[in-house]
Design a protein around this motif. Structure first.
Motif, PDB file in Angstrom:
ATOM      1  N   THR A  49     -60.931  -6.205 -12.724  1.00 38.37           N
ATOM      2  CA  THR A  49     -59.516  -6.539 -12.642  1.00 38.37           C
ATOM      3  C   THR A  49     -59.280  -7.966 -13.084  1.00 38.37           C
ATOM      4  OG1 THR A  49     -59.685  -7.255 -10.344  1.00 38.37           O
ATOM      5  CG2 THR A  49     -59.171  -4.923 -10.736  1.00 38.37           C
ATOM      6  N   GLN A  82     -64.734  -1.038 -11.152  1.00 37.50           N
ATOM      7  CA  GLN A  82     -63.494  -1.565 -11.727  1.00 37.50           C
ATOM      8  C   GLN A  82     -63.634  -3.055 -11.990  1.00 37.50           C
ATOM      9  OE1 GLN A  82     -60.156  -0.768  -9.170  1.00 37.50           O
ATOM     10  NE2 GLN A  82     -59.777   1.251 -10.068  1.00 37.50           N
ATOM     11  N   TYR A 123     -49.762  -6.871  -4.243  1.00 35.60           N
ATOM     12  CA  TYR A 123     -49.848  -7.259  -2.842  1.00 35.60           C
ATOM     13  C   TYR A 123     -48.737  -8.263  -2.539  1.00 35.60           C
ATOM     14  CZ  TYR A 123     -54.513  -5.315  -3.535  1.00 35.60           C
ATOM     15  OH  TYR A 123     -55.569  -4.481  -3.861  1.00 35.60           O
ATOM     16  N   ASP A 147     -43.931   0.710  -9.091  1.00 37.15           N
ATOM     17  CA  ASP A 147     -43.683   2.149  -8.921  1.00 37.15           C
ATOM     18  C   ASP A 147     -42.734   2.432  -7.770  1.00 37.15           C
ATOM     19  OD1 ASP A 147     -45.333   2.692 -11.046  1.00 37.15           O
ATOM     20  OD2 ASP A 147     -47.128   2.995  -9.822  1.00 37.15           O
ATOM     21  N   LYS A 169     -47.565  -0.938 -13.239  1.00 45.05           N
ATOM     22  CA  LYS A 169     -48.206  -0.934 -14.547  1.00 45.05           C
ATOM     23  C   LYS A 169     -47.818  -2.199 -15.307  1.00 45.05           C
ATOM     24  CE  LYS A 169     -48.465   4.085 -15.211  1.00 45.05           C
ATOM     25  NZ  LYS A 169     -48.062   5.240 -16.067  1.00 45.05           N
ATOM     26  N   PRO A 210     -52.931   0.067 -15.183  1.00 39.06           N
ATOM     27  CA  PRO A 210     -52.481   0.128 -13.789  1.00 39.06           C
ATOM     28  C   PRO A 210     -52.645  -1.221 -13.101  1.00 39.06           C
ATOM     29  CG  PRO A 210     -54.606   1.193 -14.035  1.00 39.06           C
ATOM     30  CD  PRO A 210     -54.146   0.867 -15.426  1.00 39.06           C
ATOM     31  N   VAL A 211     -51.808  -1.434 -12.089  1.00 33.29           N
ATOM     32  CA  VAL A 211     -51.809  -2.700 -11.366  1.00 33.29           C
ATOM     33  C   VAL A 211     -51.681  -2.407  -9.873  1.00 33.29           C
ATOM     34  CG1 VAL A 211     -50.663  -4.923 -11.064  1.00 33.29           C
ATOM     35  CG2 VAL A 211     -50.671  -3.829 -13.309  1.00 33.29           C
ATOM     36  N   ASN A 212     -52.423  -3.137  -9.082  1.00 29.02           N
ATOM     37  CA  ASN A 212     -52.239  -3.136  -7.627  1.00 29.02           C
ATOM     38  C   ASN A 212     -51.488  -4.398  -7.256  1.00 29.02           C
ATOM     39  OD1 ASN A 212     -53.704  -0.698  -7.097  1.00 29.02           O
ATOM     40  ND2 ASN A 212     -55.604  -1.840  -7.436  1.00 29.02           N
ATOM     41  N   ALA A 231     -51.775  -1.825  -0.917  1.00 29.64           N
ATOM     42  CA  ALA A 231     -51.138  -2.348  -2.120  1.00 29.64           C
ATOM     43  C   ALA A 231     -50.125  -1.350  -2.665  1.00 29.64           C
ATOM     44  CB  ALA A 231     -52.188  -2.647  -3.178  1.00 29.64           C
ATOM     45  N   THR A 232     -49.086  -1.883  -3.311  1.00 29.79           N
ATOM     46  CA  THR A 232     -48.142  -1.077  -4.078  1.00 29.79           C
ATOM     47  C   THR A 232     -48.629  -1.028  -5.518  1.00 29.79           C
ATOM     48  OG1 THR A 232     -46.313  -1.703  -2.650  1.00 29.79           O
ATOM     49  CG2 THR A 232     -45.760  -0.895  -4.834  1.00 29.79           C
ATOM     50  N   THR A 233     -48.464   0.111  -6.151  1.00 26.73           N
ATOM     51  CA  THR A 233     -48.962   0.264  -7.518  1.00 26.73           C
ATOM     52  C   THR A 233     -47.874  -0.043  -8.539  1.00 26.73           C
ATOM     53  OG1 THR A 233     -48.435   2.629  -7.488  1.00 26.73           O
ATOM     54  CG2 THR A 233     -50.657   1.985  -6.816  1.00 26.73           C
TER      55      THR A 233
END
Length: 448
Positions: free
Chosen positions: A51, A49, A333, A368, A345, A329-331, A341-343
């Motif tokens: 980022t 990945q 913090y 999300d 977009k 998609p995004v992580n 992490a919360t996900t």
């Protein structure tokens, strides 16, 4: 002599040991050696990945400034800053006595217009019967006026014959009076008085006959017939308007009813707007009035926010912006909530440079699922996944020095020696680089 033999023996033994050590050393120097195995990393499959860092903060997406739609005096307030409310809860009210009266009056007007419209399209049987009777009566009057008009010549002859006779009688009375009026002797006799009275009577009869003849002559025109016909026409029009109203009449009645309905809706809306109701579940942030205050329409009264409706307002540097796209998609913090992490977009990208000295661009990120305890204003570290490859051969990024043509030179441990290998690199990720060619799974790449 024995003392000399013992030291010589010791010397001999030392020489033998020294000789054997020398022979062993020579033997070691002469034969092949195996190098020690270096530290290596096994080539394996996994995800790669890349980022983009997007720091920012939580911002609210649902906040409302609530106000009364009409002016008035504040009669009720049920919340304070910090209170949690649910959609539909009454938060505050004005004094509504006058507004309730206006609604009642508008309802009565609307009911009247409804009745008028109903009668227009479906008349009252009693009203129809009365209208029919009026037509019958007007028709009879018209027929009578026509008959009278048709007999006008005969009536004129009869009515004016008396005028002619009265005229002749007046002439005779005048002559008889004149014959004695100039005779001073006759004035002393009764004949003078009699003739004078006869003249006066003849004059009065003449005046009456003349008036009657003139009046009858005037009445002999068709004005009476026209008036009777007008009344008959009106009576018929009234009847037709009841039993078969014109489209214009129906539309007018309908328009009047609709106007009354709109006035009623407006009155009800004003009454409703005198009460502030929570439009959604949330928390009260501000209350800007006290009981008894006189408030103008649409002045800010209560500020309400939904703490669960948030997004991330973040920024990315200029060189990373071209790689960021909506939907990636995004992580996320959060410092107040350490842990996984919360996900989210990428929701929106603002194609304009953000204010400030740094070359930054604003990117909005959806969340999300918001962890508990987080509110708007808190800081967030976003990690936007701009590229990914799944289940590919990979190596730790620190072992691969990618050249301009996308290749790299690595050292591979072949079991008993090290060999150099040129590989082709695909996606260059944050922690791993994708290996397209030059290595196989299980091979050992020197990491020293």
């Amino acid at each position: 002599m024995r003392r000399l033999v013992i030291p010589l023996g010791i010397v001999f033994i030392v020489l033998v040991i020294a000789g054997m050590g020398y022979l062993g050393f020579r033997s070691t120097q002469a034969g092949p050696s195996t190098p020690a195995a270096p530290q290596t990393v096994t080539v394996a499959r996994g995800d790669v990945q890349r980022t983009v860092t997007a720091p920012g903060q939580l911002v609210g997406t649902r906040q409302a400034t609530l106000a009364f739609g009409v002016g008035g005096r504040l009669a009720q307030i049920d919340v304070q800053p910090g209170d949690r409310v649910q959609a539909g809860d009454v938060l505050a009210k004005l004094d509504t006595a006058d507004l309730e009266l206006q609604v009642a009056e508008a309802e009565q007007t609307y009911l009247k217009q409804q009745a008028n419209y109903s009668v227009t399209i479906k008349p009252d049987p009693k009203a129809v019967t009365a209208a029919q009777a009026a037509v019958t009566s007007a028709n009879a009057a018209y027929e009578a006026a026509r008959q009278q008009y048709d007999l006008r010549d005969k009536q004129l002859m009869v009515n004016c014959l008396n005028f002619k006779n009265a005229s002749d009688a007046l002439a005779r009375a005048q002559a008889a009076y004149d014959s004695v009026a100039n005779d001073w002797k006759a004035k002393n006799y009764r004949i003078f008085t009699v003739r004078q009275q006869a003249l006066e009577d003849a004059q009065a009869a003449y005046d009456l006959a003349k008036a009657q003849c003139g009046l009858n002559t005037t009445d002999m025109n068709d004005a009476g017939v026209a008036s009777a016909l007008a009344q008959l026409t009106q009576a018929r029009a009234n009847l037709d308007a009841l039993v078969a109203p014109s489209s214009a009449t129906v539309l007018q009645a309908q328009a009047q009813m609709e106007q009354a309905r709109l006035a009623l809706e407006d009155a009800r809306q004003q009454l409703t707007s005198a009460t502030i109701v929570a439009p959604f579940d949330g928390v009260v942030l501000e209350v800007n009035a006290n009981l008894g205050d006189a408030l103008a329409a649409h002045s800010s009264m209560i500020v309400l926010t939904d703490p669960t409706a948030v997004e991330v307002q973040s920024t990315v540097i200029e060189e990373d912006l071209p790689t960021v796209q909506v939907g990636q998609p995004v992580n996320l913090y959060f410092d107040p909530q350490p842990g996984p992490a919360t996900t989210g977009k990428v929701d929106r990208i603002v194609p304009a440079r953000a204010p400030g000295d740094r070359l930054l661009y604003t990117v909005y990120l959806s969340v999300d699922e918001l962890p508990p305890g987080l509110v708007a204003g808190m800081t967030v570290d976003g990690s936007i996944v701009v590229a990914t490859q799944s289940n590919v051969l990979r190596l730790p990024r620190e072992l691969v020095r990618v050249r301009s043509d996308g290749s790299a030179l690595v050292k591979v441990w072949a079991g008993d020696h090290v060999e150099q290998r040129t590989i082709t690199v695909g996606l260059q990720g944050d922690s791993f680089d994708e290996v397209l060619d030059g290595l196989q799974a299980g091979e050992q790449v020197v990491s020293e």
